[in-house]
Design a protein around this motif. Structure first.
Motif, PDB file in Angstrom:
ATOM      1  N   ALA A 167     -10.061 -13.930 -49.760  1.00  0.00           N
ATOM      2  CA  ALA A 167     -10.934 -14.754 -50.640  1.00  0.00           C
ATOM      3  C   ALA A 167     -11.712 -14.003 -51.760  1.00  0.00           C
ATOM      4  N   ALA A 168     -12.307 -12.635 -51.162  1.00  0.00           N
ATOM      5  CA  ALA A 168     -12.550 -11.892 -52.255  1.00  0.00           C
ATOM      6  C   ALA A 168     -11.794 -11.819 -53.337  1.00  0.00           C
ATOM      7  N   ALA A 169     -10.477 -11.387 -53.221  1.00  0.00           N
ATOM      8  CA  ALA A 169      -9.662 -11.046 -54.355  1.00  0.00           C
ATOM      9  C   ALA A 169      -9.145 -12.189 -55.013  1.00  0.00           C
ATOM     10  N   LEU A 170      -9.220 -13.283 -54.297  1.00  0.00           N
ATOM     11  CA  LEU A 170      -8.658 -14.495 -55.294  1.00  0.00           C
ATOM     12  C   LEU A 170      -9.854 -15.108 -55.996  1.00  0.00           C
ATOM     13  N   ASP A 171     -11.204 -14.890 -55.505  1.00  0.00           N
ATOM     14  CA  ASP A 171     -12.373 -15.197 -55.962  1.00  0.00           C
ATOM     15  C   ASP A 171     -12.502 -16.875 -55.990  1.00  0.00           C
ATOM     16  N   LEU A 172     -11.931 -17.210 -54.577  1.00  0.00           N
ATOM     17  CA  LEU A 172     -12.020 -18.678 -54.227  1.00  0.00           C
ATOM     18  C   LEU A 172     -12.661 -18.914 -52.874  1.00  0.00           C
TER      19      LEU A 172
END
Length: 348
Positions: A185-190
């Motif tokens: 989630a952090a990497a996808l910014d979602l």
């Protein structure tokens, strides 16, 4: 009590090796004292259920458990029947790293598929998605994804949506092994629900241990009609904690004030820093650009062994010399820089 280990020892073997986040330790202490109802009847578990609904939608039901293998096994068991099979990537944790628990404990047949990057696609799923009605073949019932994958890659929300739509058209359900879901989630910014609930995922395991918890994971049912037996399966599988408030309190600390996101972003950033520090070193071949909190690289096994005298890390593939370096919520810039300097020194 005297510490039995060197608290200054650092490594990149796994985010399981890191300690407990101070905010999580404080939450355990705050939950102590007095009496609370057992087996999940406490106020902390009630609050935790509300928080999971906030992240995954009002239909989501969360079931705290002890560990990731337990979460995956009972989650898959809840979605299946005794004659069912689960399609997964050949590199999936449920296939390689859970001691055969999905097969031994849940009685499931795993149908692994080779993938180039640890990610399934509708076309790859179709290699095993057949044989319905054939009594000689275990019946494909669930597609299991890992996010982020065992190879450090990420599924986009669109990719998961396409897999879910395809699986559902074939009459199958979708499980996500989310032991590093926070890093994804952090990497996808979602937000979590963007690539789980909204994409069509039916059930997932939500990791806590790798992101700063002392212990504890959660099974999150996103399609209640798909897993009606979860309360009974959790108990039967020995994953129902009597003093559940101490598991739930940890998750509350993780989800409150976005501690999960701060920790995951930091671990991902340290992996990016490590990649930048080693990618141009002669004798190091980075296998793929890191997308979450792990760096995979190939180097001379003799160099790896000398380096392990100072830093622990895992050999991923002995045949090729591929190693894995994992960053954690408590990995520091100094840790990364010291490791890169030591690696550079060994390569000279």
């Amino acid at each position: 009590m005297i510490s039995l280990h060197d608290p200054s020892a650092r490594g990149f073997h796994s985010d399981n090796c890191a300690g407990v986040h101070p905010e999580v330790l404080a939450a355990i202490g705050a939950a102590n004292g007095g009496h609370q109802p057992s087996y999940g009847g406490d106020v902390y578990t009630a609050r935790l259920r509300e928080m999971f609904k906030e992240h995954f939608g009002d239909q989501a039901e969360a079931y705290p458990v002890f560990n990731g293998t337990g979460a995956n096994v009972i989650g898959l068991r809840a979605l299946t029947e005794p004659w069912s099979a689960v399609i997964c990537a050949e590199t999936a944790h449920i296939h390689l790293d859970e001691g055969g628990a999905p097969e031994k404990t849940a009685g499931l047949k795993l149908l692994p598929v080779p993938t180039p990057d640890g990610k399934l696609t509708p076309a790859l799923i179709d290699r095993q998605a057949y044989g319905w009605g054939d009594e000689h073949r275990a019946q494909p019932r669930v597609v299991s994804l890992t996010q982020s994958t065992e190879l450090g890659t990420l599924y986009t929300a669109e990719e998961i949506g396409a897999i879910c739509a395809h699986a559902h058209r074939l009459g199958m359900l979708v499980h996500v092994d989310g032991t590093r879901l926070a890093n994804a989630a952090a990497a996808l910014d979602l937000p979590f629900r963007a690539f789980t609930t909204d994409a069509g995922v039916d059930l997932l395991s939500f990791g806590g241990t790798k992101n700063g918890l002392l212990y504890g994971e959660a099974v999150v049912v996103l399609s209640p009609e798909a897993a009606p037996g979860m309360p009974y399966l959790r108990k039967a599988a020995m994953q129902l904690s009597s003093k559940m408030r101490f598991v739930s309190a940890q998750f509350i600390a993780l989800l409150e004030d976005d501690l999960w996101l701060r920790s995951a972003r930091h671990a991902n950033a340290m992996a990016a820093r490590l990649h930048a520090a080693v990618r141009d070193l002669p004798g190091v071949t980075v296998v793929r650009v890191p997308q979450a909190n792990a760096v995979f690289a190939r180097l001379d096994p003799r160099v790896a062994e000398r380096l392990r005298e100072r830093f622990r890390f895992e050999t991923w593939d002995r045949a090729t010399g591929e190693v894995r370096w994992v960053c954690s919520f408590d990995t520091t810039e100094d840790d990364v820089d010291a490791f890169a300097a030591a690696l550079g020194g060994e390569l000279r």
